[in-house]
Motif scaffolding. Structure first.
Motif, mmCIF file in Angstrom:
data_model
loop_
_atom_site.group_PDB
_atom_site.id
_atom_site.type_symbol
_atom_site.label_atom_id
_atom_site.label_comp_id
_atom_site.label_asym_id
_atom_site.label_seq_id
_atom_site.Cartn_x
_atom_site.Cartn_y
_atom_site.Cartn_z
ATOM 1 N N PHE A 168 0.838 -1.202 0.000
ATOM 2 C CA PHE A 168 0.000 0.000 0.000
ATOM 3 C C PHE A 168 0.876 1.256 0.000
ATOM 4 O O PHE A 168 0.658 2.185 -0.768
ATOM 5 C CB PHE A 168 -0.925 -0.030 1.228
ATOM 6 C CG PHE A 168 -1.700 1.231 1.467
ATOM 7 C CD1 PHE A 168 -2.949 1.413 0.898
ATOM 8 C CD2 PHE A 168 -1.195 2.245 2.281
ATOM 9 C CE1 PHE A 168 -3.673 2.577 1.123
ATOM 10 C CE2 PHE A 168 -1.911 3.412 2.520
ATOM 11 C CZ PHE A 168 -3.158 3.574 1.929
ATOM 12 N N PHE A 169 1.886 1.268 0.891
ATOM 13 C CA PHE A 169 2.757 2.443 0.983
ATOM 14 C C PHE A 169 3.740 2.514 -0.193
ATOM 15 O O PHE A 169 4.034 3.602 -0.681
ATOM 16 C CB PHE A 169 3.493 2.466 2.325
ATOM 17 C CG PHE A 169 2.592 2.794 3.480
ATOM 18 C CD1 PHE A 169 2.029 4.056 3.605
ATOM 19 C CD2 PHE A 169 2.279 1.838 4.440
ATOM 20 C CE1 PHE A 169 1.179 4.378 4.667
ATOM 21 C CE2 PHE A 169 1.434 2.135 5.507
ATOM 22 C CZ PHE A 169 0.879 3.401 5.614
ATOM 23 N N ALA A 217 4.385 5.714 -3.462
ATOM 24 C CA ALA A 217 5.711 6.349 -3.528
ATOM 25 C C ALA A 217 6.334 6.585 -2.156
ATOM 26 O O ALA A 217 7.041 7.554 -1.942
ATOM 27 C CB ALA A 217 5.642 7.658 -4.317
ATOM 28 N N CYS A 218 6.042 5.693 -1.207
ATOM 29 C CA CYS A 218 6.676 5.761 0.116
ATOM 30 C C CYS A 218 7.593 4.561 0.295
ATOM 31 O O CYS A 218 7.694 4.009 1.395
ATOM 32 C CB CYS A 218 5.621 5.751 1.221
ATOM 33 S SG CYS A 218 4.507 7.156 1.199
ATOM 34 N N ARG A 271 -4.275 4.939 5.413
ATOM 35 C CA ARG A 271 -4.554 6.153 4.620
ATOM 36 C C ARG A 271 -4.290 7.411 5.441
ATOM 37 O O ARG A 271 -3.722 8.387 4.956
ATOM 38 C CB ARG A 271 -5.996 6.135 4.105
ATOM 39 C CG ARG A 271 -6.165 5.278 2.863
ATOM 40 C CD ARG A 271 -7.548 5.457 2.235
ATOM 41 N NE ARG A 271 -8.596 4.818 3.016
ATOM 42 C CZ ARG A 271 -8.915 3.539 2.938
ATOM 43 N NH1 ARG A 271 -8.279 2.753 2.115
ATOM 44 N NH2 ARG A 271 -9.884 3.048 3.672
ATOM 45 N N MET A 272 -4.687 7.372 6.726
ATOM 46 C CA MET A 272 -4.456 8.517 7.616
ATOM 47 C C MET A 272 -2.950 8.756 7.801
ATOM 48 O O MET A 272 -2.476 9.898 7.730
ATOM 49 C CB MET A 272 -5.118 8.217 8.968
ATOM 50 C CG MET A 272 -5.400 9.437 9.802
ATOM 51 S SD MET A 272 -6.477 9.031 11.203
ATOM 52 C CE MET A 272 -5.502 7.819 12.081
ATOM 53 N N ILE A 273 -2.202 7.674 8.015
ATOM 54 C CA ILE A 273 -0.751 7.785 8.191
ATOM 55 C C ILE A 273 -0.105 8.306 6.908
ATOM 56 O O ILE A 273 0.812 9.135 6.958
ATOM 57 C CB ILE A 273 -0.148 6.423 8.625
ATOM 58 C CG1 ILE A 273 -0.523 6.162 10.089
ATOM 59 C CG2 ILE A 273 1.366 6.393 8.438
ATOM 60 C CD1 ILE A 273 -0.114 4.814 10.628
ATOM 61 N N TYR A 274 -0.593 7.839 5.760
ATOM 62 C CA TYR A 274 -0.068 8.319 4.470
ATOM 63 C C TYR A 274 -0.279 9.831 4.339
ATOM 64 O O TYR A 274 0.637 10.566 3.961
ATOM 65 C CB TYR A 274 -0.752 7.581 3.315
ATOM 66 C CG TYR A 274 -0.454 8.172 1.974
ATOM 67 C CD1 TYR A 274 0.817 8.047 1.401
ATOM 68 C CD2 TYR A 274 -1.418 8.894 1.275
ATOM 69 C CE1 TYR A 274 1.107 8.613 0.172
ATOM 70 C CE2 TYR A 274 -1.135 9.463 0.048
ATOM 71 C CZ TYR A 274 0.129 9.318 -0.499
ATOM 72 O OH TYR A 274 0.422 9.890 -1.712
ATOM 73 N N LEU A 275 -1.478 10.316 4.684
ATOM 74 C CA LEU A 275 -1.761 11.762 4.599
ATOM 75 C C LEU A 275 -0.875 12.543 5.570
ATOM 76 O O LEU A 275 -0.362 13.613 5.225
ATOM 77 C CB LEU A 275 -3.240 12.036 4.888
ATOM 78 C CG LEU A 275 -4.224 11.495 3.843
ATOM 79 C CD1 LEU A 275 -5.665 11.682 4.307
ATOM 80 C CD2 LEU A 275 -4.014 12.169 2.484
#
Length: 197
Positions: A46-47, A51-52, A89-93
């Protein structure tokens, strides 16, 4: 060793929280460990897809840690996978906001300050801290982080079998060693900066 997940330091996940997380996957420990590893692999992807890639493992672990803390805090979760993706998703944002802030800060600084002259120092501290570990712990942590992607999963299974412990127990052991290493590196860097002042 990327400890730069968030400016807010999250508390470590307790053994109790981790056990409750596993129990949420399945009442059978082995099946729970498999489901846990499966979700963790999906979160890493997912990450990576967003692009993480550099921090994908740390971000996946942080996602699972937050979910574990919520379960330990009494939150009832009906669909663990969907819930974990929501947290991811929250951590990504959060990560994107953090990167934008860092970029804005870098752009506002003179170029000499932007360069990182301390990477060598960080590496020296890491190597010194690694040497402080017992041979057994040093070998375990180096082996645990040796491979990438699929090869890493296979290596960890072999490592767990070699030690005669379940995969989740191996992860907890590696997490504890890594936490001690990170604390040691931070202390080492603080001492060396204190000595320079």
């Amino acid at each position: 060793m990327n400890g730069e997940l968030s400016s807010k330091e999250e508390p470590a996940v307790t053994q109790q929280a981790f056990d409750r997380l596993l129990a949420s996957f399945d009442s059978d420990r082995e099946r729970a460990a498999e489901k846990y590893e499966n979700l963790r692999s999906k979160l890493v992807k997912f990450f990576e897809w967003r692009a993480c890639a550099v921090a994908a493992l740390d971000l996946a672990d942080e996602t699972i840690n937050r979910v574990a803390r919520r379960i330990d805090g009494g939150e009832r979760i009906h669909n663990l996978s969907n819930y974990a993706y929501g947290v991811a998703r929250m951590i990504y944002l959060e990560r994107m906001k953090e990167l934008k802030r860092e970029e804005a800060t870098r752009e506002s600084l003179p170029t000499e300050v932007v360069e990182e002259p301390h990477e060598t120092e960080r590496l020296e501290c890491f190597e010194a801290c690694l040497k402080k570990l017992s041979d057994e712990r040093r070998e375990l942590i180096v082996a645990y982080y040796r491979e990438q992607r699929r090869a890493k999963i296979e290596l960890r299974k072999e490592l767990a079998e070699h030690l005669g412990i379940p995969l989740n127990a191996l992860r907890i052991r590696a997490h504890r060693i890594r936490t001690k290493l990170e604390e040691c590196v931070v202390n080492c860097l603080q001492q060396s900066h204190g000595a320079l002042k």
